[in-house]
Design a protein around this motif. Structure first.
Motif, PDB file in Angstrom:
ATOM      1  N   SER A  20       0.826  -1.210   0.000  1.00 54.21           N
ATOM      2  CA  SER A  20       0.000   0.000   0.000  1.00 54.21           C
ATOM      3  C   SER A  20       0.860   1.259   0.000  1.00 54.21           C
ATOM      4  CB  SER A  20      -0.944   0.001   1.209  1.00 54.21           C
ATOM      5  OG  SER A  20      -0.210   0.050   2.415  1.00 54.21           O
ATOM      6  N   ALA A  21       2.156   1.146   0.324  1.00 58.37           N
ATOM      7  CA  ALA A  21       3.047   2.309   0.268  1.00 58.37           C
ATOM      8  C   ALA A  21       3.038   2.938  -1.118  1.00 58.37           C
ATOM      9  CB  ALA A  21       4.471   1.895   0.649  1.00 58.37           C
ATOM     10  N   PHE A  22       2.836   2.101  -2.145  1.00 53.98           N
ATOM     11  CA  PHE A  22       2.890   2.611  -3.513  1.00 53.98           C
ATOM     12  C   PHE A  22       1.613   3.334  -3.927  1.00 53.98           C
ATOM     13  CE2 PHE A  22       6.198  -0.611  -3.436  1.00 53.98           C
ATOM     14  CZ  PHE A  22       7.243   0.061  -4.052  1.00 53.98           C
ATOM     15  N   ILE A  23       0.647   3.405  -3.038  1.00 57.04           N
ATOM     16  CA  ILE A  23      -0.532   4.233  -3.312  1.00 57.04           C
ATOM     17  C   ILE A  23      -0.117   5.693  -3.456  1.00 57.04           C
ATOM     18  CG2 ILE A  23      -2.718   5.089  -2.357  1.00 57.04           C
ATOM     19  CD1 ILE A  23      -3.009   2.439  -0.882  1.00 57.04           C
ATOM     20  N   VAL A  24       0.833   6.122  -2.599  1.00 58.94           N
ATOM     21  CA  VAL A  24       1.223   7.541  -2.574  1.00 58.94           C
ATOM     22  C   VAL A  24       2.682   7.763  -2.964  1.00 58.94           C
ATOM     23  CG1 VAL A  24      -0.488   8.141  -0.821  1.00 58.94           C
ATOM     24  CG2 VAL A  24       1.791   7.401  -0.103  1.00 58.94           C
ATOM     25  N   ALA A  25       3.482   6.710  -3.040  1.00 63.68           N
ATOM     26  CA  ALA A  25       4.926   6.880  -3.252  1.00 63.68           C
ATOM     27  C   ALA A  25       5.342   6.471  -4.657  1.00 63.68           C
ATOM     28  CB  ALA A  25       5.698   6.058  -2.222  1.00 63.68           C
ATOM     29  N   SER A  26       6.183   7.292  -5.259  1.00 64.14           N
ATOM     30  CA  SER A  26       6.751   6.935  -6.563  1.00 64.14           C
ATOM     31  C   SER A  26       7.975   6.048  -6.375  1.00 64.14           C
ATOM     32  CB  SER A  26       7.137   8.199  -7.335  1.00 64.14           C
ATOM     33  OG  SER A  26       8.075   8.968  -6.580  1.00 64.14           O
TER      34      SER A  26
END
Length: 636
Positions: A132-138
């Motif tokens: 889920s970190a990749f929801i907001v992180a590039s």
């Protein structure tokens, strides 16, 4: 795979690639859940260190104060989540971060519908919170060192969430894991102090270790103009939620704690929080989920409660505290009477655990009973997800059989809906004054049950019948024989006795009819030979000419199919063939002198009765041929 010095580039497994694509490109109604998942993982890492340190205190190294730190840099557009928990070795990082190391991943991916909002709700059911970190992180950086490992054995894991990731050896002074999120331009709002603090407090207040954030304001300068280190403060109460008084806990806190321990994105349907003092001392916090997990039907899968002893985490999925038919129940149990060095093997033999299991089971059933009584709409949701699992209960838990029976729901002839929405208690309130039994019929579907010929006499007399069609129903009823003093009766099994619902004159007339048709039943039995156990006059039918009945002690069609699907051979059994003496076809059959035509009619009637019961015909071609022959004779 490429390697440069100690730096290695590895490709994600196929399933992880698909999941990352979903994370990055799906539309989330609530992006902030990434923080809940990462803080939850950090809390779990602290719990695991505390557990390992019970037998090896050196795992704490020089710092036994466990904590999670959340920092941010607005200018750089980063958020950093650090913990001083168990950490990861290189192999563990590859396993945990480069693959989805859980069974059922393929099923998870198959469940994706293309509806982005619905797909996003599946994520929590499959324990893949880190992604889920990749929801907001590039880009995501993970710096980690396992407790007890050398400083030089730390690793840096980096990925942009595409086809691959890099991993390299570094030095790290502090054990545990640091995750650095490089936010996408559209998501830099999460690096704002108040925005971040509100989210952390919302999702972390129930966590039993401090979650620290920088104090508000600019870094202070010392006398030489150098910035001093940031000051941090705890933003959560750092007290295990289940140890607090129920009156002090808001519903929102209970809900967030459920999501923390279950990694579920859905709110629970209900919960039960109880502290027991006396001979045994323990606290139980139980939840009813709203959605079934992907592995609900895997009876050997991970299940059970989180076990704490004196607020020290011991193990996940302690299955000894909840019976198998309640495997969907989530929650926490914290005991003062179990040893800190307990193992799963010891739990299986501990009489204290048996007592706690019995009490927790009753609490879980009471929780469901309260939900059924007070919030029937929510209970209907529960039943659709978990009803068939609860039906395993009467066969596994004799002591609570009556309580479980009171929670069961069925379709009924009293209701035109195919939904299972009628309880046994509901049925009792509608029983006729003279009625002594609860009647039911089992078929392959609710529609097939509703159209069963066995219902004809019950419709005529206005008697309600429960319609059972789940694959487990025959097994259920083989263990559930009565409810509140009323016997349960399968109307398609054995001899039908309506008791006081029939008058003396009606019973006398039946006896006379049976004698009158003795020669016909004997003639039919000769024709069907070994295909049937018995031929007799029926009192179940008003419109159909014939039906098949299961003998009292024989195995029904559902159980036979279950055994065959499991590769077992069910015991041989033959049906009872019952004929309706008032039907014109049976009257005609009794007068038939042509033996060949008689045999043809009997064969067709028997096969028709078999089809009405959902049975497979032994020779469908013969049935079709005989039926066509009889139709042609009628036309001529």
């Amino acid at each position: 795979m490429t390697t440069e010095f100690n730096k290695e580039t590895r490709g994600f497994e196929t399933e992880a690639k698909q999941l990352l694509h979903l994370m990055i490109h799906s539309l989330y109604s609530n992006k902030e859940v990434f923080l809940r998942e990462l803080i939850s993982n950090a809390s779990d890492a602290a719990d695991k260190l505390r557990f390992e340190a019970l037998s090896n205190p050196t795992m704490y190294e020089t710092d036994s104060e466990l904590k999670v730190t959340v920092d941010f840099d607005k200018d750089a557009g980063t958020i950093t989540i650090s913990d001083n928990g168990i950490g990861m070795s290189r192999d563990e990082a590859i396993s945990h971060l480069g693959t989805i190391a859980r069974s059922g991943t393929a099923q998870f991916l198959n469940n994706l519908s293309g509806d982005q909002r619905k797909d996003s709700q599946l994520i929590g059911q499959f324990g893949v919170g880190f992604y889920s970190a990749f929801i907001v992180a590039s880009e995501v950086e993970v710096l980690t060192r396992r407790a007890g490992a050398a400083l030089s054995e730390a690793i840096r894991w980096t990925s942009a969430g595409e086809a691959d990731y890099t991993i390299e050896a570094i030095e790290k002074a502090q054990r545990g894991t640091t995750i650095i999120l490089h936010l996408r331009p559209e998501d830099t709002e999460f690096a704002e102090y108040y925005r971040l603090k509100n989210i952390v407090k919302k999702y972390a207040d129930h966590i039993s270790i401090p979650v620290l954030m920088p104090t508000q304001g600019l870094p202070k300068e010392d006398g030489e103009g150098q910035n001093q280190p940031k000051e941090f403060e705890a933003v959560n109460s750092a007290k295990a939620l289940w140890t607090r008084a129920r009156n002090d806990i808001k519903d929102e806190e209970y809900i967030e704690f459920y999501k923390h321990i279950s990694h579920d994105f859905e709110n629970p349907l209900s919960w039960s929080h109880n502290r027991v003092e006396g001979k045994l001392e323990y606290t139980g916090l139980l939840y009813t989920p709203a959605k079934a997990p992907y592995d609900l039907w895997n009876r050997d899968g991970a299940r059970g409660l989180k076990l704490y002893v004196q607020r020290v985490f011991i193990m996940d999925d302690a299955e000894q505290f909840m019976p198998l038919y309640l495997r969907f129940v989530k929650g926490v149990v914290d005991s003062s009477d179990i040893s800190l060095n307990v193992s799963r093997e010891i739990l299986q033999k501990d009489p204290v655990v048996d007592s706690m299991r019995s009490a927790l089971t009753k609490k879980a059933l009471e929780m469901l009973g309260k939900l059924k009584k007070d919030e029937p709409e929510k209970y209907a949701t529960f039943w659709k997800e978990f009803g068939q699992v609860l039906k395993e209960g009467p066969g596994e838990d004799y002591a609570n059989r009556e309580k479980i029976a009171g929670l069961l729901l069925f379709a009924s002839t009293d209701n035109s809906s195919a939904d299972q929405n009628q309880s046994l208690t509901d049925y009792l309130t509608r029983m006729k004054p003279e009625q002594e039994k609860i009647y039911y019929v089992i078929a392959d579907s609710t529609n097939a049950a509703r159209n069963s010929p066995h219902l004809e006499i019950f419709r005529k007399k206005g008697i309600e019948v429960l319609l059972l069609s789940d694959r487990i129903d025959e097994w259920l009823m083989s263990h559930l024989h009565e409810f509140e003093g009323k016997q349960l009766q399968d109307i398609a099994r054995g001899s039908l006795d309506l008791g006081k619902l029939e008058g003396a004159e009606e019973k006398e007339r039946k006896s006379e009819t049976e004698k009158k048709f003795e020669s016909l039943t004997a003639r039919i039995k000769t024709q069907l030979a070994d295909g049937v156990k018995e031929v007799r006059v029926t009192h179940r039918l008003t419109d159909s000419p014939a039906c098949l009945v299961i003998d009292e002690d024989d195995m029904g069609a559902q159980m036979r199919r279950i055994m065959e699907a499991a590769g077992q051979t069910p015991p041989e059994s033959k049906p009872i063939f019952e004929i309706n003496p008032e039907h014109p076809l049976i009257v005609k059959l009794d007068q038939e002198q042509d033996e060949e035509r008689f045999d043809d009619l009997v064969s067709v009637l028997f096969d028709q009765a078999s089809l009405a019961e959902g049975r497979q015909l032994e020779d469908p071609g013969k049935f079709t041929k005989l039926l066509n022959k009889l139709l042609l004779e009628m036309c001529n």
